[in-house]
Design an enzyme around this catalytic site. Structure first.
Site, PDB file in Angstrom:
ATOM      1  N   ASP A  81      -2.803 -10.508  -2.290  1.00  0.00           N
ATOM      2  CA  ASP A  81      -3.355 -10.038  -1.025  1.00  0.00           C
ATOM      3  C   ASP A  81      -4.841  -9.700  -1.250  1.00  0.00           C
ATOM      4  O   ASP A  81      -5.237  -9.375  -2.371  1.00  0.00           O
ATOM      5  CB  ASP A  81      -2.591  -8.781  -0.580  1.00  0.00           C
ATOM      6  CG  ASP A  81      -2.966  -8.329   0.820  1.00  0.00           C
ATOM      7  OD1 ASP A  81      -2.312  -8.765   1.781  1.00  0.00           O
ATOM      8  OD2 ASP A  81      -3.939  -7.554   0.951  1.00  0.00           O
ATOM      9  N   HIS A 129       0.821  -1.226   0.000  1.00  0.00           N
ATOM     10  CA  HIS A 129       0.000   0.000   0.000  1.00  0.00           C
ATOM     11  C   HIS A 129       0.855   1.277   0.000  1.00  0.00           C
ATOM     12  O   HIS A 129       0.335   2.366  -0.257  1.00  0.00           O
ATOM     13  CB  HIS A 129      -0.928   0.037   1.216  1.00  0.00           C
ATOM     14  CG  HIS A 129      -1.961  -1.047   1.219  1.00  0.00           C
ATOM     15  ND1 HIS A 129      -2.844  -1.222   0.173  1.00  0.00           N
ATOM     16  CD2 HIS A 129      -2.266  -2.013   2.119  1.00  0.00           C
ATOM     17  CE1 HIS A 129      -3.639  -2.254   0.440  1.00  0.00           C
ATOM     18  NE2 HIS A 129      -3.305  -2.756   1.607  1.00  0.00           N
ATOM     19  N   ASP A 171      -4.796 -12.911   3.648  1.00  0.00           N
ATOM     20  CA  ASP A 171      -6.067 -12.385   4.159  1.00  0.00           C
ATOM     21  C   ASP A 171      -7.274 -12.666   3.261  1.00  0.00           C
ATOM     22  O   ASP A 171      -8.374 -12.209   3.545  1.00  0.00           O
ATOM     23  CB  ASP A 171      -5.964 -10.886   4.474  1.00  0.00           C
ATOM     24  CG  ASP A 171      -5.262 -10.080   3.404  1.00  0.00           C
ATOM     25  OD1 ASP A 171      -4.870 -10.653   2.367  1.00  0.00           O
ATOM     26  OD2 ASP A 171      -5.102  -8.854   3.596  1.00  0.00           O
ATOM     27  N   HIS A 213      -6.337  -7.151  -0.462  1.00  0.00           N
ATOM     28  CA  HIS A 213      -6.528  -5.724  -0.743  1.00  0.00           C
ATOM     29  C   HIS A 213      -5.714  -5.303  -1.969  1.00  0.00           C
ATOM     30  O   HIS A 213      -4.641  -5.858  -2.222  1.00  0.00           O
ATOM     31  CB  HIS A 213      -6.092  -4.887   0.470  1.00  0.00           C
ATOM     32  CG  HIS A 213      -6.829  -5.261   1.718  1.00  0.00           C
ATOM     33  ND1 HIS A 213      -6.308  -6.139   2.640  1.00  0.00           N
ATOM     34  CD2 HIS A 213      -8.052  -4.905   2.163  1.00  0.00           C
ATOM     35  CE1 HIS A 213      -7.185  -6.302   3.616  1.00  0.00           C
ATOM     36  NE2 HIS A 213      -8.260  -5.573   3.357  1.00  0.00           N
TER      37      HIS A 213
END
Ligand SMILES: [Zn+2]
Length: 357
Positions: free
Chosen positions: A166, A129, A254, A168
Site C-alpha cells: 500500500d 493502520h 494507491d 501508506h
C-alpha cells in the site's frame, strides 16, 4: 486444486463512511465489476468465494477486548467517528469489519488446506493502520494481522511474511508484530512524515523481532524505476533469505499515479512486475501459498483494472492494461537522488541481519 480464489461479498458495501469519504463502497463495486467483465471468475482456475464472519475470539488474536467492545457499542448506536477524524463507522460497520477479517481468515485457511493455490480478498474496511487497541486511517480491525496471527497461533506456522505494498505505511501491522520473528513485516510506502508518522528505515523491530521489520519510505512522486530497484535489490533478496512458509500481501492500489489520496507515481506495469515476482517467490518458497488482502486504492479510473491485473498474475491469465505515466506526474532528479539515499540507508540498517550487496 483450483488456482485462485477471489473472496468477496456484497456485505462489504454496507460499511458506509459517508458520501464524501474516499474509502467508498464504490471502490469494491468497481473492482468486482472489472473482474466480472474480465470473465476470470467464469474460468476453471478462478472461483468466487463468500467470506465468513470472524468471531470475537478471532478478533482478539490481535485486538484488545475493550477496543472490540467499543467499536460494537458505537455501531449499535448508529455509528460515528472512531478516531480523530477519518475513520468512520456506520451502523453496520462492526458486522462488516468482522466479515473483512473473516475474509482474510477464510483465504488463509483455504490456501493452507490446499483447496486453492492462492487467494485475493476484496474486503473493506481495510486494516493495516489499525492497532491492537485503536482504529486509524479508515481501518477498524487489522484483517491481515488477524490472518497472520491465525496462521501462527492456531495453524502452527512459524515464518509468515507480510509484504505491504500500500502507498501508506502499515503502522498497525508493524506495531503488532514488532517483537516477533514469526512474522516478517516488509513495507514499501511513501514518505510517512505526514501520515502515519511511522515507517522509517531505522524501525527494524525489537527483541526477537530485531531485523524482522523492514521499511522503505520513498519520496513523493517516486516512479516505477526506483520502486522496482528497491524491490529487486532489497525486498526480493531479503524474502529469499527469510524463506517464508506463507506470503500475505497488504495490497493497496494507491501507489498508482492517478490516486487522489497518495502521492507516489507508479504505473500499472509496476504492479504487474510486483505481482509476477510475488507469485514466483511464493512458488519457490511456500508451494505457492499466497493471500493478497485489499487495503487502499482510491482511483476510480484504475482500481478495477489493477485488481484484475493482480488476479491475472495470481491465476496466470492474460490481462493487459495500456498505461503510461504522463511526464508531468514523474518526479525530477532530486526525487531520484533522495530515493537512492534512502535505499542505501535501508541496506545499512539491515546489513547485519541480511546479506544485501
Ligand atoms: Zn494507503
Amino acid at each position: 486444486m483450483t488456482k485462485t480464489a477471489v473472496i468477496y461479498s456484497p456485505i462489504y458495501l454496507k460499511h458506509d463512511p459517508g458520501p464524501t469519504h474516499p474509502e467508498s463502497p464504490k471502490r469494491l463495486e468497481i473492482m468486482i465489476n472489472e473482474l466480472k467483465k474480465s470473465r476470470f471468475l467464469e474460468k476453471e482456475d478462478c472461483k468466487l468465494l463468500e467470506p465468513r464472519e470472524a468471531n470475537e475470539t478471532e478478533l482478539q488474536l490481535v485486538h484488545k477486548a475493550d477496543y472490540i467492545e467499543l467499536v460494537k457499542k458505537i455501531c449499535l448506536k448508529g455509528g460515528g467517528i472512531l478516531d480523530l477524524g477519518d475513520t468512520v463507522a456506520s451502523a453496520e460497520s462492526f458486522k462488516v469489519a468482522k466479515y473483512a477479517a473473516g475474509g482474510a481468515l477464510k483465504a488463509v485457511e483455504q490456501v493452507l488446506e490446499g483447496k486453492f493455490k492462492n487467494a485475493f480478498t476484496l474486503v473493506r474496511p481495510p486494516g493495516h493502520h489499525a492497532g491492537s487497541y485503536y482504529p486509524c486511517g479508515f481501518c477498524i480491525f487489522n484483517n491481515i494481522a488477524i490472518a497472520a496471527q491465525h496462521l501462527i497461533q492456531n495453524l502452527g506456522l512459524e515464518k509468515v511474511l507480510i509484504l505491504d505494498i500500500d502507498a501508506h505505511h502499515g503502522n498497525g501491522t508493524q506495531e503488532i508484530f514488532y517483537n516477533t520473528n514469526k512474522v516478517f513485516y516488509i513495507s514499501l510506502h511513501q514518505d510517512p512524515r505526514g501520515f502515519p508518522g511511522t515507517g522509517f528505515p531505522d524501525e527494524i523491530g525489537e527483541g526477537k523481532g530485531l531485523g524482522f521489520t523492514l521499511n522503505v519510505p520513498f519520496p513523493f512522486r517516486t516512479s516505477d524505476e526506483i520502486y522496482l530497484e528497491a524491490f529487486n535489490s532489497i525486498v526480493v533478496p531479503v524474502i529469499e533469505q527469510y524463506a517464508p512458509q506463507f506470503i500475505l500481501v497488504s495490497t493497496g492500489f494507491d501507489c498508482h499515479y492517478t490516486d487522489p489520496v497518495a502521492s507516489l507515481c507508479l504505473s500499472a506495469n509496476a504492479y504487474s512486475v510486483i505481482f509476477e515476482k510475488i507469485v514466483k517467490l511464493a512458488d519457490k518458497y511456500c508451494g505457492g501459498k499466497l493471500v493478497a488482502v485489499l487495503e487502499g486504492g482510491y482511483s476510480f479510473s484504475f482500481i478495477g483494472k489493477l485488481a484484475a491485473l493482480a488476479v491475472s498474475k495470481m491465476a496466470s491469465f492474460e490481462y493487459l492494461i495500456d498505461d503510461q505515466v504522463p511526464e508531468r506526474y514523474v518526479g525530477n532528479e532530486i526525487v531520484k537522488k533522495n530515493a537512492e539515499k534512502i535505499l542505501k540507508e535501508v541496506k545499512n540498517y539491515h546489513s547485519s541481519f541480511w546479506n544485501l550487496d
